[in-house]
Enzyme design. Structure first.
Site, PDB file in Angstrom:
ATOM      1  N   LYS A 173       9.474 -11.693 -53.559  1.00  0.00           N
ATOM      2  CA  LYS A 173       9.873 -11.702 -52.015  1.00  0.00           C
ATOM      3  C   LYS A 173      11.057 -10.941 -51.900  1.00  0.00           C
ATOM      4  CE  LYS A 173      10.475 -16.226 -52.496  1.00  0.00           C
ATOM      5  NZ  LYS A 173       9.986 -16.371 -53.890  1.00  0.00           N
ATOM      6  N   THR A 174      12.042 -10.992 -52.755  1.00  0.00           N
ATOM      7  CA  THR A 174      13.216 -10.102 -52.495  1.00  0.00           C
ATOM      8  C   THR A 174      12.816  -8.431 -52.690  1.00  0.00           C
ATOM      9  OG1 THR A 174      14.773 -11.827 -53.054  1.00  0.00           O
ATOM     10  CG2 THR A 174      15.762  -9.560 -53.055  1.00  0.00           C
TER      11      THR A 174
ATOM     12  N   ASP B 247      17.592 -14.863 -47.571  1.00  0.00           N
ATOM     13  CA  ASP B 247      16.995 -15.692 -48.621  1.00  0.00           C
ATOM     14  C   ASP B 247      17.084 -17.073 -48.412  1.00  0.00           C
ATOM     15  OD1 ASP B 247      15.379 -15.452 -50.935  1.00  0.00           O
ATOM     16  OD2 ASP B 247      16.946 -14.637 -52.209  1.00  0.00           O
TER      17      ASP B 247
ATOM     18  N   THR C  26      10.876 -20.570 -50.719  1.00  0.00           N
ATOM     19  CA  THR C  26      10.038 -21.068 -51.666  1.00  0.00           C
ATOM     20  C   THR C  26       9.321 -22.432 -51.053  1.00  0.00           C
ATOM     21  OG1 THR C  26      12.107 -21.881 -52.578  1.00  0.00           O
ATOM     22  CG2 THR C  26      11.366 -20.015 -53.636  1.00  0.00           C
TER      23      THR C  26
ATOM     24  N   ARG D 200       8.687 -12.417 -62.729  1.00  0.00           N
ATOM     25  CA  ARG D 200      10.302 -12.542 -63.261  1.00  0.00           C
ATOM     26  C   ARG D 200      10.103 -13.080 -64.759  1.00  0.00           C
ATOM     27  NH1 ARG D 200      13.434 -16.083 -59.685  1.00  0.00           N
ATOM     28  NH2 ARG D 200      14.162 -13.993 -58.664  1.00  0.00           N
TER      29      ARG D 200
HETATM   30  N1  LIG Z   1       4.654  -6.767 -57.585  1.00  0.00           N
HETATM   31  C1  LIG Z   1       5.584  -6.521 -58.503  1.00  0.00           C
HETATM   32  N2  LIG Z   1       5.509  -5.590 -59.332  1.00  0.00           N
HETATM   33  C2  LIG Z   1       6.649  -5.271 -60.068  1.00  0.00           C
HETATM   34  N3  LIG Z   1       7.765  -6.004 -60.378  1.00  0.00           N
HETATM   35  C3  LIG Z   1       7.779  -7.189 -59.551  1.00  0.00           C
HETATM   36  C4  LIG Z   1       6.953  -7.530 -58.819  1.00  0.00           C
HETATM   37  N4  LIG Z   1       7.213  -8.575 -58.063  1.00  0.00           N
HETATM   38  C5  LIG Z   1       8.532  -8.935 -58.759  1.00  0.00           C
HETATM   39  N5  LIG Z   1       8.718  -7.942 -59.523  1.00  0.00           N
HETATM   40  C6  LIG Z   1      10.010  -8.023 -60.491  1.00  0.00           C
HETATM   41  O1  LIG Z   1       9.954  -9.488 -60.667  1.00  0.00           O
HETATM   42  C7  LIG Z   1      11.596  -9.875 -60.514  1.00  0.00           C
HETATM   43  C8  LIG Z   1      11.571 -11.037 -59.565  1.00  0.00           C
HETATM   44  O2  LIG Z   1      11.192 -10.759 -58.386  1.00  0.00           O
HETATM   45  P1  LIG Z   1      11.958 -11.065 -57.092  1.00  0.00           P
HETATM   46  O3  LIG Z   1      13.456 -11.340 -57.352  1.00  0.00           O
HETATM   47  O4  LIG Z   1      11.949 -10.033 -55.769  1.00  0.00           O
HETATM   48  O5  LIG Z   1      11.382 -12.682 -56.687  1.00  0.00           O
HETATM   49  P2  LIG Z   1      11.730 -13.684 -55.553  1.00  0.00           P
HETATM   50  O6  LIG Z   1      10.461 -14.011 -55.092  1.00  0.00           O
HETATM   51  O7  LIG Z   1      12.798 -13.012 -54.671  1.00  0.00           O
HETATM   52  O8  LIG Z   1      12.330 -14.730 -56.305  1.00  0.00           O
HETATM   53  P3  LIG Z   1      13.421 -16.247 -55.623  1.00  0.00           P
HETATM   54  O9  LIG Z   1      12.314 -16.823 -54.931  1.00  0.00           O
HETATM   55  O10 LIG Z   1      13.953 -16.628 -56.733  1.00  0.00           O
HETATM   56  O11 LIG Z   1      14.380 -15.124 -54.729  1.00  0.00           O
HETATM   57  C9  LIG Z   1      12.264  -8.784 -60.232  1.00  0.00           C
HETATM   58  O12 LIG Z   1      13.045  -8.093 -61.201  1.00  0.00           O
HETATM   59  C10 LIG Z   1      11.129  -7.642 -59.524  1.00  0.00           C
HETATM   60  O13 LIG Z   1      11.558  -6.355 -59.972  1.00  0.00           O
HETATM   61 MG   LIG Z   2      14.430 -13.366 -54.075  1.00  0.00          MG
END
Ligand SMILES: Nc1ncnc2c1ncn2[C@@H]1O[C@H](COP(=O)(O)OP(=O)(O)OP(=O)(O)O)[C@@H](O)[C@H]1O
Ligand SMILES: [Mg+2]
Length: 339
Positions: free
Chosen positions: A63-64, A108, A157, A216
């Site tokens: 998401k981030t 977030d 989430t 992740r």
């Molecule tokens: N579609 C994607 N392609 C490549 N790398 C990805 C992709 N999605 C996420 N990542 C990698 O996975 C890791 C986790 O992604 P991110 O932090 O954006 O998740 P999030 O959904 O924001 O998690 P949270 O809910 O814990 O905040 C990051 O290091 C990111 O670079």
């Molecule tokens: Mg995030």
């Protein structure tokens, strides 16, 4: 350019791991990506801010990262903050009044905004203005501050905890899905390239299959496998290195961790397949309820290994023999036929 308003970024977001910066590098999630690409293009053509976007989905699905990609693709500045640190309305007003036209504000864990802070967002999102009270007592008056048109990207989430009024103010709502092993294998290859370590396709897929559908986790597993490859002097990551590392990490070929296996073992061995309450499982495994609910269960449910019922968790009937064989090393058919 990206401006960090908090210190809540995790270590893996730092430059020593690979971070996608454009749609092409953001792998998988093709449905969501296709839609967002259209909205980004339309907003760029009109030179208007993108409609407010709500991204939801389990932790670690991107998401981030997607918010950062969107800002890069729109060629606008991104301000990142998190709901738990926005304690007072003034905190949010200060951020909103500093936003330049078309900039993105990323909040977030948006389901955790205190109510008065959330209410500030309503007029900010709808009319690009905020009402603030100046002065005190009888002399206090409300003044309306205009804001630059901006885009709010909210991430959560837990959509169930997001209030109705806030949810309806987002023009675009997208859910990120768990990734297929093949998409995760692509992410493994992308990161292995970044680390400049060769990896065989079947090794990338083997890591992808054990990552619970989550980028992740796949990145973390690759980092551990890379440690093994370097220490044991493998020039290339092959299936042997992956298996070695996974054995060490106690992750089986279905991606089940030691804790998953403990949970399943208690249900089938001590409760005859269930149902059993989550608190009992927490006590038996020595883990807290949140860990079981947020980390273990979503994966086990998706794999069809447990079901949630009103009386607790149970293993579906058709999986009991399989799990008894896998986890307890039994040969249930023979035992069953003996009685
Ligand atoms: N579609 C994607 N392609 C490549 N790398 C990805 C992709 N999605 C996420 N990542 C990698 O996975 C890791 C986790 O992604 P991110 O932090 O954006 O998740 P999030 O959904 O924001 O998690 P949270 O809910 O814990 O905040 C990051 O290091 C990111 O670079
Ligand atoms: Mg995030």
């Amino acid at each position: 350019m990206e401006e960090l308003l908090t210190l809540q970024e995790t270590v893996e977001d730092k430059s020593f791991t690979y971070q996608p910066t454009c749609f092409d590098e953001y792998l998988g999630q093709s449905e969501v990506k296709t839609k967002l690409q259209v909205y980004v293009q339309a907003s760029t053509l009109r030179q208007e801010p993108l409609d407010h976007l709500l991204l939801f989905g389990p932790p670690g699905l991107g998401k981030t990262t997607l918010a950062k990609v969107m800002a890069k693709e729109l060629n606008v500045n991104l301000k990142i903050t998190s709901a738990p640190i926005l304690e007072r309305s003034g905190d949010l007003v200060a951020i909103l009044t500093s936003i330049a036209p078309r900039e993105i504000l990323f909040i977030d864990e948006i389901h955790r905004l205190p109510k008065p802070v959330e209410e500030i967002l309503y007029s900010a999102m709808e009319n690009f203005c905020v009402d603030v009270i100046v002065g005190q007592g009888a002399g206090a008056k409300s003044i309306r501050l205009p804001l630059n048109p901006f885009t709010l990207i909210g991430a959560t989430t837990k959509t169930a905890l997001l209030s109705g009024p806030l949810q309806t103010r987002f023009g675009i709502v997208e859910r990120l899905e768990f990734y297929e092993p093949e998409d995760l294998a692509e992410i493994v290859r992308q990161n292995a390239d970044f680390f400049k370590i060769p990896i065989l396709p079947e090794a990338a897929l083997a890591i992808g299959k054990r990552a619970r559908g989550t980028p992740r986790i796949v990145k973390r597993l690759l980092r551990r496998v890379r440690d093994f490859a370097q220490v044991y002097k493998h020039a290339c990551i092959d299936i042997e290195v992956v298996n070695h590392a996974m054995k060490f990490l106690n992750i089986d070929e279905d991606g089940l961790t030691k804790l998953d296996r403990q949970v399943l073992t208690h249900i089938i061995k001590d409760f005859d397949g269930g149902p059993v309450g989550i608190e009992t499982l927490a006590a038996m495994t020595g883990e807290d309820r949140d860990t079981l609910e947020d980390f273990c269960e979503p994966f086990l449910i998706r794999q069809g290994l447990i079901q949630k019922t009103s009386r607790g968790r149970q293993v579906p009937h058709k999986k009991i023999l399989y799990l008894r064989r896998r986890l307890l090393g039994e040969n249930p058919e023979i035992q069953d036929s003996m009685f």
